[in-house]
Design a protein around this motif. Structure first.
Motif, PDB file in Angstrom:
ATOM      1  N   ARG A  89      -3.031 -16.564  20.156  1.00  0.00           N
ATOM      2  CA  ARG A  89      -2.342 -17.438  19.199  1.00  0.00           C
ATOM      3  C   ARG A  89      -2.588 -16.979  17.763  1.00  0.00           C
ATOM      4  NH1 ARG A  89      -4.388 -22.769  21.237  1.00  0.00           N
ATOM      5  NH2 ARG A  89      -4.134 -22.179  23.374  1.00  0.00           N
ATOM      6  N   GLN A  90      -3.815 -16.584  17.479  1.00  0.00           N
ATOM      7  CA  GLN A  90      -4.141 -16.082  16.140  1.00  0.00           C
ATOM      8  C   GLN A  90      -3.324 -14.822  15.842  1.00  0.00           C
ATOM      9  OE1 GLN A  90      -8.302 -15.292  15.421  1.00  0.00           O
ATOM     10  NE2 GLN A  90      -7.864 -14.139  13.559  1.00  0.00           N
ATOM     11  N   LYS A  91      -3.248 -13.922  16.800  1.00  0.00           N
ATOM     12  CA  LYS A  91      -2.488 -12.690  16.602  1.00  0.00           C
ATOM     13  C   LYS A  91      -1.002 -12.973  16.419  1.00  0.00           C
ATOM     14  CE  LYS A  91      -5.660  -9.834  19.211  1.00  0.00           C
ATOM     15  NZ  LYS A  91      -5.803  -8.974  20.394  1.00  0.00           N
ATOM     16  N   ARG A  92      -0.457 -13.893  17.179  1.00  0.00           N
ATOM     17  CA  ARG A  92       0.964 -14.247  17.023  1.00  0.00           C
ATOM     18  C   ARG A  92       1.220 -14.854  15.654  1.00  0.00           C
ATOM     19  NH1 ARG A  92       3.508 -17.475  21.700  1.00  0.00           N
ATOM     20  NH2 ARG A  92       5.179 -17.352  20.198  1.00  0.00           N
ATOM     21  N   ARG A  93       0.288 -15.665  15.178  1.00  0.00           N
ATOM     22  CA  ARG A  93       0.423 -16.267  13.845  1.00  0.00           C
ATOM     23  C   ARG A  93       0.436 -15.174  12.774  1.00  0.00           C
ATOM     24  NH1 ARG A  93      -3.000 -20.152  14.519  1.00  0.00           N
ATOM     25  NH2 ARG A  93      -4.836 -18.954  13.925  1.00  0.00           N
ATOM     26  N   VAL A  94      -0.450 -14.196  12.905  1.00  0.00           N
ATOM     27  CA  VAL A  94      -0.502 -13.071  11.962  1.00  0.00           C
ATOM     28  C   VAL A  94       0.796 -12.277  12.028  1.00  0.00           C
ATOM     29  CG1 VAL A  94      -1.646 -10.860  11.482  1.00  0.00           C
ATOM     30  CG2 VAL A  94      -3.016 -12.909  11.905  1.00  0.00           C
ATOM     31  N   MET A  95       1.266 -11.995  13.239  1.00  0.00           N
ATOM     32  CA  MET A  95       2.501 -11.230  13.405  1.00  0.00           C
ATOM     33  C   MET A  95       3.676 -11.964  12.741  1.00  0.00           C
ATOM     34  SD  MET A  95       4.237  -9.786  16.916  1.00  0.00           S
ATOM     35  CE  MET A  95       4.397 -11.402  17.644  1.00  0.00           C
ATOM     36  N   ARG A  96       3.780 -13.261  12.979  1.00  0.00           N
ATOM     37  CA  ARG A  96       4.868 -14.040  12.357  1.00  0.00           C
ATOM     38  C   ARG A  96       4.748 -14.047  10.836  1.00  0.00           C
ATOM     39  NH1 ARG A  96       3.905 -18.915  15.690  1.00  0.00           N
ATOM     40  NH2 ARG A  96       4.073 -17.992  17.707  1.00  0.00           N
ATOM     41  N   LYS A  97       3.524 -14.193  10.335  1.00  0.00           N
ATOM     42  CA  LYS A  97       3.314 -14.198   8.878  1.00  0.00           C
ATOM     43  C   LYS A  97       3.822 -12.902   8.263  1.00  0.00           C
ATOM     44  CE  LYS A  97      -0.387 -13.493   5.637  1.00  0.00           C
ATOM     45  NZ  LYS A  97      -1.811 -13.255   5.504  1.00  0.00           N
ATOM     46  N   TYR A  98       3.441 -11.773   8.850  1.00  0.00           N
ATOM     47  CA  TYR A  98       3.863 -10.492   8.295  1.00  0.00           C
ATOM     48  C   TYR A  98       5.350 -10.235   8.524  1.00  0.00           C
ATOM     49  CZ  TYR A  98      -0.820  -9.311   6.847  1.00  0.00           C
ATOM     50  OH  TYR A  98      -2.028  -9.309   6.202  1.00  0.00           O
ATOM     51  N   ASP A  99       5.901 -10.705   9.630  1.00  0.00           N
ATOM     52  CA  ASP A  99       7.344 -10.587   9.835  1.00  0.00           C
ATOM     53  C   ASP A  99       8.099 -11.378   8.759  1.00  0.00           C
ATOM     54  OD1 ASP A  99       7.300  -8.873  12.010  1.00  0.00           O
ATOM     55  OD2 ASP A  99       7.638 -10.452  13.507  1.00  0.00           O
ATOM     56  N   ASP A 153       1.350  -0.981  13.919  1.00  0.00           N
ATOM     57  CA  ASP A 153       1.319  -2.328  13.362  1.00  0.00           C
ATOM     58  C   ASP A 153       1.855  -3.296  14.396  1.00  0.00           C
ATOM     59  OD1 ASP A 153       0.961  -3.238  10.166  1.00  0.00           O
ATOM     60  OD2 ASP A 153       1.872  -4.731  11.489  1.00  0.00           O
ATOM     61  N   VAL A 154       1.411  -4.534  14.320  1.00  0.00           N
ATOM     62  CA  VAL A 154       1.865  -5.566  15.245  1.00  0.00           C
ATOM     63  C   VAL A 154       3.209  -6.159  14.792  1.00  0.00           C
ATOM     64  CG1 VAL A 154       0.643  -7.513  14.160  1.00  0.00           C
ATOM     65  CG2 VAL A 154       1.030  -7.508  16.634  1.00  0.00           C
ATOM     66  N   SER A 155       3.540  -6.009  13.516  1.00  0.00           N
ATOM     67  CA  SER A 155       4.764  -6.590  12.955  1.00  0.00           C
ATOM     68  C   SER A 155       5.940  -5.621  13.043  1.00  0.00           C
ATOM     69  CB  SER A 155       4.540  -6.973  11.489  1.00  0.00           C
ATOM     70  OG  SER A 155       5.770  -7.273  10.853  1.00  0.00           O
ATOM     71  N   GLY A 156       6.934  -6.006  13.807  1.00  0.00           N
ATOM     72  CA  GLY A 156       8.135  -5.182  13.912  1.00  0.00           C
ATOM     73  C   GLY A 156       8.877  -5.052  12.604  1.00  0.00           C
ATOM     74  N   LYS A 157       8.882  -6.099  11.808  1.00  0.00           N
ATOM     75  CA  LYS A 157       9.614  -6.059  10.532  1.00  0.00           C
ATOM     76  C   LYS A 157       8.922  -5.157   9.510  1.00  0.00           C
ATOM     77  CE  LYS A 157      12.370 -10.050  11.221  1.00  0.00           C
ATOM     78  NZ  LYS A 157      12.937 -11.256  10.727  1.00  0.00           N
ATOM     79  N   LEU A 158       7.605  -5.140   9.511  1.00  0.00           N
ATOM     80  CA  LEU A 158       6.902  -4.195   8.636  1.00  0.00           C
ATOM     81  C   LEU A 158       7.180  -2.764   9.086  1.00  0.00           C
ATOM     82  CD1 LEU A 158       3.399  -5.839   8.032  1.00  0.00           C
ATOM     83  CD2 LEU A 158       5.304  -5.697   6.432  1.00  0.00           C
ATOM     84  N   GLY A 194      -2.658  -0.835  11.473  1.00  0.00           N
ATOM     85  CA  GLY A 194      -2.224  -1.825  10.491  1.00  0.00           C
ATOM     86  C   GLY A 194      -1.485  -1.162   9.355  1.00  0.00           C
ATOM     87  N   CYS A 195      -0.594  -0.243   9.691  1.00  0.00           N
ATOM     88  CA  CYS A 195       0.078   0.595   8.678  1.00  0.00           C
ATOM     89  C   CYS A 195       1.042  -0.179   7.792  1.00  0.00           C
ATOM     90  CB  CYS A 195       0.795   1.764   9.343  1.00  0.00           C
ATOM     91  SG  CYS A 195       2.252   1.307  10.312  1.00  0.00           S
ATOM     92  N   GLY A 196       1.418  -1.388   8.193  1.00  0.00           N
ATOM     93  CA  GLY A 196       2.315  -2.185   7.364  1.00  0.00           C
ATOM     94  C   GLY A 196       3.623  -1.474   7.081  1.00  0.00           C
ATOM     95  N   THR A 197       3.997  -1.414   5.825  1.00  0.00           N
ATOM     96  CA  THR A 197       5.266  -0.794   5.420  1.00  0.00           C
ATOM     97  C   THR A 197       5.152   0.711   5.212  1.00  0.00           C
ATOM     98  OG1 THR A 197       4.836  -1.188   3.079  1.00  0.00           O
ATOM     99  CG2 THR A 197       6.024  -2.931   4.266  1.00  0.00           C
ATOM    100  N   GLY A 198       3.987   1.267   5.508  1.00  0.00           N
ATOM    101  CA  GLY A 198       3.814   2.710   5.379  1.00  0.00           C
ATOM    102  C   GLY A 198       3.455   3.177   3.980  1.00  0.00           C
ATOM    103  N   LEU A 199       2.926   2.294   3.168  1.00  0.00           N
ATOM    104  CA  LEU A 199       2.534   2.678   1.806  1.00  0.00           C
ATOM    105  C   LEU A 199       1.566   3.863   1.799  1.00  0.00           C
ATOM    106  CD1 LEU A 199       1.876  -0.824   0.185  1.00  0.00           C
ATOM    107  CD2 LEU A 199       3.580   0.847  -0.559  1.00  0.00           C
ATOM    108  N   PHE A 200       0.732   3.963   2.806  1.00  0.00           N
ATOM    109  CA  PHE A 200      -0.309   4.992   2.856  1.00  0.00           C
ATOM    110  C   PHE A 200       0.228   6.370   3.256  1.00  0.00           C
ATOM    111  CE2 PHE A 200      -4.239   6.721   5.041  1.00  0.00           C
ATOM    112  CZ  PHE A 200      -4.953   6.920   3.879  1.00  0.00           C
ATOM    113  N   PHE A 201       1.386   6.412   3.870  1.00  0.00           N
ATOM    114  CA  PHE A 201       1.921   7.661   4.419  1.00  0.00           C
ATOM    115  C   PHE A 201       1.972   8.795   3.397  1.00  0.00           C
ATOM    116  CE2 PHE A 201       4.695   5.202   7.694  1.00  0.00           C
ATOM    117  CZ  PHE A 201       3.562   4.781   8.355  1.00  0.00           C
ATOM    118  N   SER A 202       2.425   8.498   2.202  1.00  0.00           N
ATOM    119  CA  SER A 202       2.583   9.567   1.201  1.00  0.00           C
ATOM    120  C   SER A 202       1.249  10.182   0.787  1.00  0.00           C
ATOM    121  CB  SER A 202       3.319   9.045  -0.030  1.00  0.00           C
ATOM    122  OG  SER A 202       2.540   8.065  -0.686  1.00  0.00           O
TER     123      SER A 202
END
Length: 185
Positions: A5-15, A71-76, A50-58
Motif C-alpha cells: 500500500r505504501q508503494k502504491r501510494r508513492v507510485m500514485r504520488k509520482y504519477d 522507476d516504479v512510476s510509469g509517468k516519470l 528511482g531514475c524519475g524523469t532521467g535528470l541524472f542521465f546526462s
C-alpha cells in the motif's frame, strides 16, 4: 500488505506530480548529483534506481557502457524516455526497487537517489539492489535528512550490507550522500 500500500501510494504520488517533477526537484537533485559524482568513477554498467524523469542521465550516459534507469512510476518513465532517446545506451525499466528484474552481479556502479524514504523496509531494499551489483561495485545512496538521522542512515547502510567509504552532509542537497562499496573492503 502495508508495504505494498505504501508503494502504491508513492507510485500514485509520482504519477500525479510527474508533469511538475523537474520544476519542483531539479535543483535539489542536481546538488545531490554534484556531490555524488565528485568521488566516483563511472564506467561499465550503471544502474539508476528511482531514475524519475532521467535528470541524472546526462551526467553519466557518455561515460557508461550501459545505463539502466528503474522507476516504479510509469509517468516519470515516459519523461525519462524523452531524455534517453538521444542516447543509445540508456534502457528504462518500470520496476519496484525491492524486486529488480535483473540477474545477480551485473552492475558496476549503482545510484540510489531519493528512494529509501519511500520504501517500507530500506535495509531490504538495499539488499535487493546490492544483489544486482558486482563484487566491490561502487554505490551512491542518499538519505533524506527529514526522515533519517545521520547515525540511523549509516546503520541502514551497514545493515543493508554496504561498506561506507564516506557520507557527505551538504545543506544544498537536503540529503546525506553516501559513497559505499558492495560488501566489506
Amino acid at each position: 500488505m502495508t508495504g505494498w500500500r505504501q508503494k502504491r501510494r508513492v507510485m500514485r504520488k509520482y504519477d500525479l506530480t510527474a508533469g511538475m517533477y523537474d520544476t519542483r526537484y531539479a535543483e535539489e537533485q542536481e546538488a545531490k548529483y554534484k556531490i555524488a559524482l565528485d568521488n566516483i568513477a563511472i564506467d561499465g554498467s550503471v544502474l539508476d534506481v528511482g531514475c524519475g524523469t532521467g535528470l541524472f542521465f546526462s551526467h553519466v550516459a557518455a561515460k557508461a557502457e550501459n545505463l539502466v534507469g528503474v522507476d516504479v512510476s510509469g509517468k516519470l518513465l515516459l519523461q525519462a524516455r524523452e531524455r534517453a532517446k538521444n542516447w543509445g545506451n540508456i534502457h528504462l525499466v518500470q520496476a519496484d526497487g525491492d524486486h529488480l528484474p535483473f540477474k545477480d552481479d551485473i552492475f558496476d556502479v549503482t545510484f540510489v537517489f531519493t528512494v529509501l524514504q519511500n520504501m517500507p523496509a530500506p535495509m531490504e531494499t538495499l539488499k535487493e539492489i546490492r544483489r544486482t551489483a558486482r563484487r566491490k561495485a561502487s554505490m551512491v545512496v542518499t538519505g533524506l535528512k527529514k526522515v533519517f538521522s545521520f547515525d540511523g542512515f549509516r546503520a541502514i547502510l551497514k545493515q543493508g550490507g554496504l561498506w561506507v567509504k564516506s557520507i557527505k552532509d551538504d545543506d544544498s542537497s537536503k540529503c546525506y550522500v553516501a559513497l559505499t562499496v558492495q560488501g566489506k573492503e
